[in-house]
Design a protein around this motif. Structure first.
Motif, PDB file in Angstrom:
ATOM      1  N   ARG A 150       8.266  55.234  57.581  1.00  0.00           N
ATOM      2  CA  ARG A 150       6.929  55.263  58.192  1.00  0.00           C
ATOM      3  C   ARG A 150       5.972  56.240  57.535  1.00  0.00           C
ATOM      4  O   ARG A 150       4.786  55.956  57.413  1.00  0.00           O
ATOM      5  N   SER A 151       6.440  57.384  57.087  1.00  0.00           N
ATOM      6  CA  SER A 151       5.519  58.330  56.446  1.00  0.00           C
ATOM      7  C   SER A 151       5.025  57.767  55.113  1.00  0.00           C
ATOM      8  O   SER A 151       3.856  57.939  54.754  1.00  0.00           O
ATOM      9  N   GLU A 152       5.899  57.082  54.384  1.00  0.00           N
ATOM     10  CA  GLU A 152       5.474  56.479  53.112  1.00  0.00           C
ATOM     11  C   GLU A 152       4.520  55.305  53.363  1.00  0.00           C
ATOM     12  O   GLU A 152       3.564  55.102  52.622  1.00  0.00           O
ATOM     13  N   ILE A 153       4.773  54.552  54.431  1.00  0.00           N
ATOM     14  CA  ILE A 153       3.866  53.456  54.809  1.00  0.00           C
ATOM     15  C   ILE A 153       2.504  54.021  55.215  1.00  0.00           C
ATOM     16  O   ILE A 153       1.459  53.467  54.875  1.00  0.00           O
ATOM     17  N   ALA A 154       2.500  55.151  55.929  1.00  0.00           N
ATOM     18  CA  ALA A 154       1.236  55.792  56.308  1.00  0.00           C
ATOM     19  C   ALA A 154       0.451  56.190  55.061  1.00  0.00           C
ATOM     20  O   ALA A 154      -0.770  55.999  54.990  1.00  0.00           O
TER      21      ALA A 154
END
Length: 167
Positions: free
Chosen positions: A77-81
């Motif tokens: 999720r942090s990389e997607i953000a």
């Protein structure tokens, strides 16, 4: 009158009536689940897209949201953000966000119809086109991050690469 006062405006027709006619005209699968919401299914090149149009009376806006079937694992999720931030910098209209409770990426945009303005067919078609084409353009970047473990920068570089000429 305050800028935040709400009021009901008379309209010739409900804004979603035009969206429903457009979906019917384009022979798209749709369901009008209520007066203020219609769900449309659009088959794209990479996947099918679930497009929801919602009429928001309080702010007089026709909202479009487009999602695709790609669950984002918590660990990515942090990389997607980061990827969404980079993508949103490329967009002139609309934006991507994460629907946290479902763990899916969603494209959102809205058409303001203040003062009783009515949406025409071209505007509704443009909303639908912007949603689906943005998802089509960046779908693979989301896949690269989730399934291939790529960084946001690597994934965006791949989908932004455009070839010119002929071989």
């Amino acid at each position: 009158m305050s800028i935040t006062d709400s009021h009901e405006t008379e309209r010739g027709e409900h804004p979603l009536d035009m969206v429903e006619r457009l979906a019917h005209l384009k022979d798209l699968t749709f369901e009008r689940s209520g007066d203020d919401e219609i769900a449309i299914s659009v088959q794209g090149r990479w996947t099918s897209y679930d497009v929801a149009f919602t009429w928001l009376e309080g702010i007089e806006a026709l909202h479009v949201a487009c999602a695709f079937d790609l669950k984002i694992p918590e660990r990515r999720r942090s990389e997607i953000a980061d990827l969404m931030t980079r993508i949103n910098e490329q967009l002139w209209i609309g934006h991507f966000g994460l629907w946290d409770s479902e763990g899916v990426v969603i494209y959102r945009h809205a058409l303001l119809l203040s003062g009783g303005m009515e949406a025409n067919r071209q505007q509704c078609e443009s909303l639908l086109h912007a949603a689906v084409s943005s998802c089509e353009r960046f779908y693979q970047a989301f896949q690269f991050v989730v399934w291939a473990g790529k960084s946001a920068r690597e994934a965006l570089d791949v989908v932004m690469f455009e070839t010119t000429g002929e071989a």
